[in-house]
Design a protein around this motif. Structure first.
Motif, PDB file in Angstrom:
ATOM      1  N   ASN A   1       0.865  -1.406   0.058  1.00 13.57           N
ATOM      2  CA  ASN A   1       0.039  -0.024  -0.040  1.00 13.57           C
ATOM      3  C   ASN A   1       0.915   1.075   0.005  1.00 13.57           C
ATOM      4  O   ASN A   1       1.616   1.447   0.892  1.00 13.57           O
ATOM      5  N   PRO A   2       0.725   2.173  -0.968  1.00 14.90           N
ATOM      6  CA  PRO A   2       1.943   3.227  -1.007  1.00 14.90           C
ATOM      7  C   PRO A   2       1.428   4.252   0.021  1.00 14.90           C
ATOM      8  O   PRO A   2       2.329   5.152   0.145  1.00 14.90           O
ATOM      9  N   ASN A   3       0.522   4.072   0.649  1.00 16.79           N
ATOM     10  CA  ASN A   3       0.011   5.024   1.914  1.00 16.79           C
ATOM     11  C   ASN A   3       1.205   4.636   3.164  1.00 16.79           C
ATOM     12  O   ASN A   3       0.739   5.217   4.193  1.00 16.79           O
ATOM     13  N   VAL A   4       1.950   3.586   3.074  1.00 17.97           N
ATOM     14  CA  VAL A   4       2.831   3.546   4.219  1.00 17.97           C
ATOM     15  C   VAL A   4       3.764   4.674   4.285  1.00 17.97           C
ATOM     16  O   VAL A   4       4.309   4.818   5.364  1.00 17.97           O
ATOM     17  N   PHE A   5       3.870   5.322   3.157  1.00 16.51           N
ATOM     18  CA  PHE A   5       4.588   6.604   3.239  1.00 16.51           C
ATOM     19  C   PHE A   5       3.800   7.874   3.875  1.00 16.51           C
ATOM     20  O   PHE A   5       2.576   7.993   3.638  1.00 16.51           O
ATOM     21  N   THR A   6       4.384   9.011   4.626  1.00 16.19           N
ATOM     22  CA  THR A   6       3.840   9.872   5.030  1.00 16.19           C
ATOM     23  C   THR A   6       3.234  10.844   3.961  1.00 16.19           C
ATOM     24  O   THR A   6       2.465  11.498   3.992  1.00 16.19           O
ATOM     25  N   ASN A   7       4.199  10.931   2.780  1.00 16.77           N
ATOM     26  CA  ASN A   7       4.025  11.816   1.764  1.00 16.77           C
ATOM     27  C   ASN A   7       4.027  10.757   0.579  1.00 16.77           C
ATOM     28  O   ASN A   7       5.334  10.463   0.331  1.00 16.77           O
ATOM     29  N   ALA A   8       3.058  10.485  -0.002  1.00 15.30           N
ATOM     30  CA  ALA A   8       3.292   9.520  -1.287  1.00 15.30           C
ATOM     31  C   ALA A   8       2.509  10.229  -2.303  1.00 15.30           C
ATOM     32  O   ALA A   8       1.227  10.156  -2.587  1.00 15.30           O
ATOM     33  N   PRO A   9       3.134  11.233  -3.044  1.00 17.48           N
ATOM     34  CA  PRO A   9       2.636  12.104  -4.004  1.00 17.48           C
ATOM     35  C   PRO A   9       2.139  11.448  -5.272  1.00 17.48           C
ATOM     36  O   PRO A   9       2.703  10.393  -5.644  1.00 17.48           O
ATOM     37  N   ALA A  10       0.972  11.958  -5.836  1.00 18.05           N
ATOM     38  CA  ALA A  10       0.759  11.533  -7.180  1.00 18.05           C
ATOM     39  C   ALA A  10       1.585  12.254  -8.253  1.00 18.05           C
ATOM     40  O   ALA A  10       1.522  13.581  -8.188  1.00 18.05           O
ATOM     41  N   TYR A  11       2.413  11.855  -9.046  1.00 16.92           N
ATOM     42  CA  TYR A  11       2.998  12.560 -10.059  1.00 16.92           C
ATOM     43  C   TYR A  11       2.286  12.711 -11.495  1.00 16.92           C
ATOM     44  O   TYR A  11       1.366  11.866 -11.978  1.00 16.92           O
ATOM     45  N   THR A  12       2.438  13.767 -11.978  1.00 13.46           N
ATOM     46  CA  THR A  12       1.713  14.405 -13.227  1.00 13.46           C
ATOM     47  C   THR A  12       2.512  14.800 -14.339  1.00 13.46           C
ATOM     48  O   THR A  12       3.413  14.540 -14.429  1.00 13.46           O
ATOM     49  N   ILE A  13       1.886  15.011 -15.315  1.00 16.78           N
ATOM     50  CA  ILE A  13       2.348  15.464 -16.760  1.00 16.78           C
ATOM     51  C   ILE A  13       3.579  16.450 -16.540  1.00 16.78           C
ATOM     52  O   ILE A  13       3.480  17.445 -15.855  1.00 16.78           O
ATOM     53  N   GLY A  14       4.636  15.970 -17.010  1.00 18.88           N
ATOM     54  CA  GLY A  14       5.720  16.722 -16.909  1.00 18.88           C
ATOM     55  C   GLY A  14       6.794  16.528 -15.857  1.00 18.88           C
ATOM     56  O   GLY A  14       8.050  16.904 -15.941  1.00 18.88           O
ATOM     57  N   ASP A  15       6.176  15.590 -15.054  1.00 20.83           N
ATOM     58  CA  ASP A  15       7.226  14.863 -14.094  1.00 20.83           C
ATOM     59  C   ASP A  15       8.128  14.040 -14.603  1.00 20.83           C
ATOM     60  O   ASP A  15       7.845  13.483 -15.944  1.00 20.83           O
ATOM     61  N   ILE A  16       9.152  13.368 -14.191  1.00 25.65           N
ATOM     62  CA  ILE A  16      10.041  12.553 -15.074  1.00 25.65           C
ATOM     63  C   ILE A  16      10.483  11.037 -14.009  1.00 25.65           C
ATOM     64  O   ILE A  16      10.318  11.165 -13.018  1.00 25.65           O
ATOM     65  N   VAL A  17      10.904  10.273 -14.897  1.00 25.06           N
ATOM     66  CA  VAL A  17      11.258   8.888 -14.464  1.00 25.06           C
ATOM     67  C   VAL A  17      12.752   8.739 -14.913  1.00 25.06           C
ATOM     68  O   VAL A  17      12.988   8.959 -16.127  1.00 25.06           O
ATOM     69  N   LEU A  18      13.565   8.155 -13.784  1.00 22.08           N
ATOM     70  CA  LEU A  18      14.913   7.900 -14.191  1.00 22.08           C
ATOM     71  C   LEU A  18      14.968   6.377 -14.044  1.00 22.08           C
ATOM     72  O   LEU A  18      14.669   5.746 -13.251  1.00 22.08           O
ATOM     73  N   ASN A  19      15.806   5.717 -15.036  1.00 20.52           N
ATOM     74  CA  ASN A  19      15.954   4.358 -14.862  1.00 20.52           C
ATOM     75  C   ASN A  19      17.098   4.106 -14.191  1.00 20.52           C
ATOM     76  O   ASN A  19      18.350   4.450 -14.579  1.00 20.52           O
ATOM     77  N   LEU A  20      17.197   3.541 -12.796  1.00 22.66           N
ATOM     78  CA  LEU A  20      18.340   3.267 -12.194  1.00 22.66           C
ATOM     79  C   LEU A  20      18.820   2.215 -12.309  1.00 22.66           C
ATOM     80  O   LEU A  20      19.983   1.668 -12.035  1.00 22.66           O
ATOM     81  N   SER A  21      18.178   1.084 -12.969  1.00 24.45           N
ATOM     82  CA  SER A  21      18.409  -0.255 -12.893  1.00 24.45           C
ATOM     83  C   SER A  21      18.678  -0.875 -11.767  1.00 24.45           C
ATOM     84  O   SER A  21      17.876  -1.478 -11.316  1.00 24.45           O
ATOM     85  N   ASN A  22      19.736  -0.635 -11.079  1.00 25.18           N
ATOM     86  CA  ASN A  22      19.653  -0.912  -9.514  1.00 25.18           C
ATOM     87  C   ASN A  22      20.402   0.227  -8.777  1.00 25.18           C
ATOM     88  O   ASN A  22      21.125   1.036  -9.206  1.00 25.18           O
ATOM     89  N   LEU A  23      19.768   0.285  -7.639  1.00 27.83           N
ATOM     90  CA  LEU A  23      20.318   1.389  -6.723  1.00 27.83           C
ATOM     91  C   LEU A  23      21.518   0.683  -5.958  1.00 27.83           C
ATOM     92  O   LEU A  23      21.386   0.125  -5.324  1.00 27.83           O
ATOM     93  N   ASN A  24      22.661   1.293  -6.517  1.00 30.77           N
ATOM     94  CA  ASN A  24      23.902   0.883  -5.782  1.00 30.77           C
ATOM     95  C   ASN A  24      24.347   1.741  -4.686  1.00 30.77           C
ATOM     96  O   ASN A  24      24.989   2.868  -4.710  1.00 30.77           O
ATOM     97  N   HIS A  25      23.797   1.105  -3.575  1.00 33.77           N
ATOM     98  CA  HIS A  25      23.830   1.778  -2.187  1.00 33.77           C
ATOM     99  C   HIS A  25      24.721   0.980  -1.251  1.00 33.77           C
ATOM    100  O   HIS A  25      24.706   0.043  -0.949  1.00 33.77           O
ATOM    101  N   GLN A  26      26.125   1.520  -1.182  1.00 30.61           N
ATOM    102  CA  GLN A  26      27.124   0.922  -0.360  1.00 30.61           C
ATOM    103  C   GLN A  26      27.721   1.519   0.728  1.00 30.61           C
ATOM    104  O   GLN A  26      28.051   2.747   0.901  1.00 30.61           O
ATOM    105  N   ARG A  27      27.863   0.733   1.731  1.00 28.64           N
ATOM    106  CA  ARG A  27      28.241   1.097   3.215  1.00 28.64           C
ATOM    107  C   ARG A  27      29.473   0.498   3.325  1.00 28.64           C
ATOM    108  O   ARG A  27      29.676  -0.611   3.785  1.00 28.64           O
ATOM    109  N   TYR A  28      30.671   1.178   3.201  1.00 29.46           N
ATOM    110  CA  TYR A  28      32.147   0.637   3.638  1.00 29.46           C
ATOM    111  C   TYR A  28      32.461   1.096   5.031  1.00 29.46           C
ATOM    112  O   TYR A  28      32.192   2.247   5.444  1.00 29.46           O
ATOM    113  N   SER A  29      32.828   0.021   5.684  1.00 27.91           N
ATOM    114  CA  SER A  29      33.490   0.202   7.086  1.00 27.91           C
ATOM    115  C   SER A  29      34.409  -0.914   7.217  1.00 27.91           C
ATOM    116  O   SER A  29      34.688  -1.815   6.386  1.00 27.91           O
TER     117      SER A  29
END
Length: 385
Positions: free
Chosen positions: A224-252
């Motif tokens: 359910n997208p309402n799990v987010f406090t702010n789940a906006p509806a995106y409209t004409i002119g907004d954009i989509v980016l293809n991340l393929s995968n989000l490379n999120h790395q934590r080095y320690s």
């Protein structure tokens, strides 16, 4: 001698008489003791020479291992720092999501900037988590991993709600399972990370495609997208980016190893058991931000990741000013020596300085019985620049 023959012509014959008698064979006790002493001295000398040679070999090999490990660790960090922010920093727009990103994964809300409208949930290209004192710092980096490159795809139909399909102008390079980042072109909306539940569906050949992100079907799509406090509806002119995968790395640094983990996929606390080891015998990593004045591309200050520059208090404005990272890696040899060998422990110049005027690492006890190598560099964050 016997004489034979005529008297005037004597013949002399020599007879060899062999005497048989018993002879003593072997060595006396004194001779045996002398031989043993000489043998023991020889063995001792050979042993000392061999031990000395082996010690020199271990020292040389250990120093070489420390150099190789330190160079490898620095290379890995430098590579990801240079690429950090790819897909999150878009050309002259700056940050794609200055208000933050809604992120859900596998039953848990990982980022909900609506709960903290000021700065919560912002995925900075690089965040440095201070280790405190001379403890190792942690470096967290985020970027897209799209092989086809980052090209904004324009939304051409208003979304009835945040759980519905997205209609865009093209579907090239998109496929089922990939991650997409949806937001406003001017950064005025909180972004949302979504996962495509099927390949793009053509509506009009070569002109319009529907992107499905069915609720709950993939790990990054909440039921359910309402799990987010702010789940906006995106409209004409907004954009989509293809991340393929989000490379999120934590080095320690964990258990004298440089380790990495995806903080979205794996929850804290992080230990040797739940992180992936990369390079052995890395005992410390220290990092600082290279900060430019607002609107400038010239770094004029190096700041520690504490206070207003702490990882959990960075604002969008501060993130836009971070253009470089100074990082130092401290590697040690795997071989522990019999005695203290590190110069800083033997009446030397004190703790190991990682760079001029920078942090210094104090050693004590058995830490002094290893040899250390320091590797330091300054890395520009190309996508922020």
């Amino acid at each position: 001698y016997l004489f034979a023959g005529r008297q005037d012509q004597p013949v002399f014959l020599r007879l060899n008489v062999k005497k048989n008698f018993l002879r003593q064979r072997g060595l006396s006790l004194v001779e045996i003791m002398v031989g043993l002493v000489i043998g023991l001295i020889t063995v001792m000398v050979i042993g000392q020479v061999a031990a000395e040679f082996e010690g020199q070999k271990r020292t040389s090999t250990g120093g070489g291992d420390a150099q190789s490990n330190g160079a490898a660790a620095l290379f890995l960090l430098e590579r990801d720092i240079r690429m950090a922010g790819y897909g999150l920093m878009i050309g002259s727009w700056g940050q794609m999501c200055p208000l933050g990103i809604n992120i859900y994964f596998n039953g848990t809300v990982m980022s909900d900037p609506g709960a903290n409208p000021a700065n919560g949930g912002i995925l900075a290209p690089v965040r440095i988590i201070d280790g405190g004192g001379d403890n190792a710092d942690t470096i967290v980096m985020a970027r897209a991993d799209a092989p086809t490159g980052i090209m904004p795809n324009t939304i051409i139909r208003d979304m009835p709600n945040s759980a519905s399909e997205i209609r865009v102008t093209w579907g090239a390079g998109l496929q089922q399972g990939q991650l997409i980042l949806v937001g406003a072109r001017n950064g005025s909306k909180i972004c949302t990370l979504m996962q495509l539940s099927q390949d793009p569906q053509p509506v009009q050949a070569g002109a319009e495609f529907n992107l499905q992100h069915n609720p709950g079907q993939f790990p990054y799509n909440p039921p359910n997208p309402n799990v987010f406090t702010n789940a906006p509806a995106y409209t004409i002119g907004d954009i989509v980016l293809n991340l393929s995968n989000l490379n999120h790395q934590r080095y320690s640094v964990q258990c004298n190893q440089l380790t990495v983990v995806d903080p979205i996929v794996t929850a804290a606390p992080y230990t040797c058991a739940n992180t992936q080891p990369l390079v052995d015998q890395i005992v410390n990593v220290q990092a600082r931000y290279g900060v430019a004045p607002a609107g400038s591309l010239t770094v004029n200050n190096w700041v520690e990741p504490t206070g207003v520059w702490a990882a959990n208090t960075l604002t969008a404005a501060q993130i836009g000013r971070i253009l470089a990272v100074r990082v130092a890696v401290l590697a040690r040899s795997p071989q522990m020596e019999k005695e203290a060998v590190e110069a800083s422990c033997n009446g030397g110049s004190g703790p190991i300085a990682l760079w001029a005027g920078g942090p210094a690492i104090a050693l004590s006890g058995d830490e002094c019985r290893y040899r250390y190598k320091v590797f330091e560099t300054v890395v520009p964050i190309r996508n922020s620049i």
